[in-house]
Design a protein around this motif. Structure first.
Motif, PDB file in Angstrom:
ATOM      1  N   LYS A  36       0.839  -1.214   0.000  1.00  0.00           N
ATOM      2  CA  LYS A  36       0.000   0.000   0.000  1.00  0.00           C
ATOM      3  C   LYS A  36       0.863   1.248   0.000  1.00  0.00           C
ATOM      4  N   TRP A  37       1.923   1.248   0.811  1.00  0.00           N
ATOM      5  CA  TRP A  37       2.805   2.400   0.880  1.00  0.00           C
ATOM      6  C   TRP A  37       3.500   2.628  -0.457  1.00  0.00           C
ATOM      7  N   ILE A  38       4.040   1.567  -1.037  1.00  0.00           N
ATOM      8  CA  ILE A  38       4.736   1.663  -2.322  1.00  0.00           C
ATOM      9  C   ILE A  38       3.764   2.075  -3.427  1.00  0.00           C
ATOM     10  N   GLU A  39       2.579   1.495  -3.426  1.00  0.00           N
ATOM     11  CA  GLU A  39       1.587   1.781  -4.468  1.00  0.00           C
ATOM     12  C   GLU A  39       1.172   3.254  -4.461  1.00  0.00           C
ATOM     13  N   ARG A  40       1.051   3.828  -3.278  1.00  0.00           N
ATOM     14  CA  ARG A  40       0.673   5.250  -3.181  1.00  0.00           C
ATOM     15  C   ARG A  40       1.701   6.100  -3.922  1.00  0.00           C
ATOM     16  N   TYR A  41       2.971   5.861  -3.712  1.00  0.00           N
ATOM     17  CA  TYR A  41       4.006   6.651  -4.365  1.00  0.00           C
ATOM     18  C   TYR A  41       4.193   6.270  -5.823  1.00  0.00           C
ATOM     19  N   ARG A  42       3.898   5.028  -6.173  1.00  0.00           N
ATOM     20  CA  ARG A  42       3.951   4.634  -7.579  1.00  0.00           C
ATOM     21  C   ARG A  42       2.882   5.381  -8.372  1.00  0.00           C
ATOM     22  N   ARG A  43       1.687   5.491  -7.780  1.00  0.00           N
ATOM     23  CA  ARG A  43       0.596   6.226  -8.452  1.00  0.00           C
ATOM     24  C   ARG A  43       0.968   7.694  -8.625  1.00  0.00           C
ATOM     25  N   GLN A  44       1.564   8.296  -7.609  1.00  0.00           N
ATOM     26  CA  GLN A  44       1.968   9.691  -7.713  1.00  0.00           C
ATOM     27  C   GLN A  44       3.017   9.876  -8.803  1.00  0.00           C
ATOM     28  N   ALA A  45       3.969   8.971  -8.871  1.00  0.00           N
ATOM     29  CA  ALA A  45       4.995   9.049  -9.911  1.00  0.00           C
ATOM     30  C   ALA A  45       4.367   8.872 -11.290  1.00  0.00           C
ATOM     31  N   GLU A  46       3.429   7.950 -11.410  1.00  0.00           N
ATOM     32  CA  GLU A  46       2.744   7.718 -12.679  1.00  0.00           C
ATOM     33  C   GLU A  46       1.987   8.971 -13.129  1.00  0.00           C
ATOM     34  N   GLU A  47       1.336   9.645 -12.197  1.00  0.00           N
ATOM     35  CA  GLU A  47       0.615  10.882 -12.532  1.00  0.00           C
ATOM     36  C   GLU A  47       1.581  11.955 -13.017  1.00  0.00           C
ATOM     37  N   ARG A  48       2.741  12.065 -12.378  1.00  0.00           N
ATOM     38  CA  ARG A  48       3.748  13.049 -12.821  1.00  0.00           C
ATOM     39  C   ARG A  48       4.245  12.713 -14.222  1.00  0.00           C
ATOM     40  N   PHE A  49       4.476  11.427 -14.494  1.00  0.00           N
ATOM     41  CA  PHE A  49       4.921  11.033 -15.833  1.00  0.00           C
ATOM     42  C   PHE A  49       3.858  11.331 -16.883  1.00  0.00           C
ATOM     43  N   GLN A  50       2.599  11.127 -16.535  1.00  0.00           N
ATOM     44  CA  GLN A  50       1.523  11.432 -17.476  1.00  0.00           C
ATOM     45  C   GLN A  50       1.474  12.927 -17.777  1.00  0.00           C
ATOM     46  N   ARG A  51       1.654  13.759 -16.742  1.00  0.00           N
ATOM     47  CA  ARG A  51       1.677  15.209 -16.955  1.00  0.00           C
ATOM     48  C   ARG A  51       2.882  15.590 -17.817  1.00  0.00           C
ATOM     49  N   LEU A  52       4.013  14.979 -17.564  1.00  0.00           N
ATOM     50  CA  LEU A  52       5.209  15.254 -18.364  1.00  0.00           C
ATOM     51  C   LEU A  52       4.982  14.835 -19.816  1.00  0.00           C
ATOM     52  N   ASP A  53       4.376  13.676 -20.022  1.00  0.00           N
ATOM     53  CA  ASP A  53       4.069  13.226 -21.388  1.00  0.00           C
ATOM     54  C   ASP A  53       3.182  14.234 -22.101  1.00  0.00           C
ATOM     55  N   ALA A  54       2.194  14.775 -21.387  1.00  0.00           N
ATOM     56  CA  ALA A  54       1.287  15.757 -21.987  1.00  0.00           C
ATOM     57  C   ALA A  54       2.042  17.033 -22.358  1.00  0.00           C
ATOM     58  N   VAL A  55       2.916  17.490 -21.492  1.00  0.00           N
ATOM     59  CA  VAL A  55       3.708  18.695 -21.776  1.00  0.00           C
ATOM     60  C   VAL A  55       4.619  18.454 -22.968  1.00  0.00           C
ATOM     61  N   LEU A  56       5.291  17.299 -22.995  1.00  0.00           N
ATOM     62  CA  LEU A  56       6.181  16.989 -24.108  1.00  0.00           C
ATOM     63  C   LEU A  56       5.416  16.862 -25.421  1.00  0.00           C
TER      64      LEU A  56
END
Length: 120
Positions: free
Chosen positions: A82-102
């Motif tokens: 659960k702890w790891i998944e919470r931060y994995r989801r946050q990282a995934e959201e940041r990557f998605q935002r970065l993909d959109a910007v790129l």
């Protein structure tokens, strides 16, 4: 309380011998002697590793006649997951935002080329 327990779990798993013991217990319960067999250390050294794992809640011991097999407490891994998944989801959201910007930047760079090609 959960953070403190999580810290103990990650600290316990920081040692490669303890991680190996956990992996071996994932296959099934084992006694200290059975766990110590593949290592070039004393049974007492393995007992110390088991004590750290027990204090972290990863391992428990039961009494089976004269044997005292150790058992892996798998629900502790749910806490870690659960702890790891919470931060994995946050990282995934940041990557998605970065993909959109790129993608937006890539689209902006291609527009002038298209205009020049259309004007020719």
């Amino acid at each position: 309380m959960t953070e403190d327990r999580l810290s103990r779990v990650f600290a316990a798993l920081a040692d490669p011998t303890r991680r190996d013991i956990v992996a071996r217990l994932a296959v099934g319960d084992a006694t200290v002697g059975q766990l110590a067999a593949p290592y070039d250390v004393t049974v007492q050294a393995v007992s110390k590793h088991l004590k750290v794992l027990e204090d972290a809640g990863l391992v428990s011991r039961s009494k089976d006649a004269q044997r005292r097999p150790r058992h892996l407490e798998a629900e502790v891994f749910d806490l870690m997951t659960k702890w790891i998944e919470r931060y994995r989801r946050q990282a995934e959201e940041r990557f998605q935002r970065l993909d959109a910007v790129l993608a937006e930047m890539d689209g902006d760079e291609q527009e002038p080329t298209n205009r020049q090609g259309a004007a020719s």
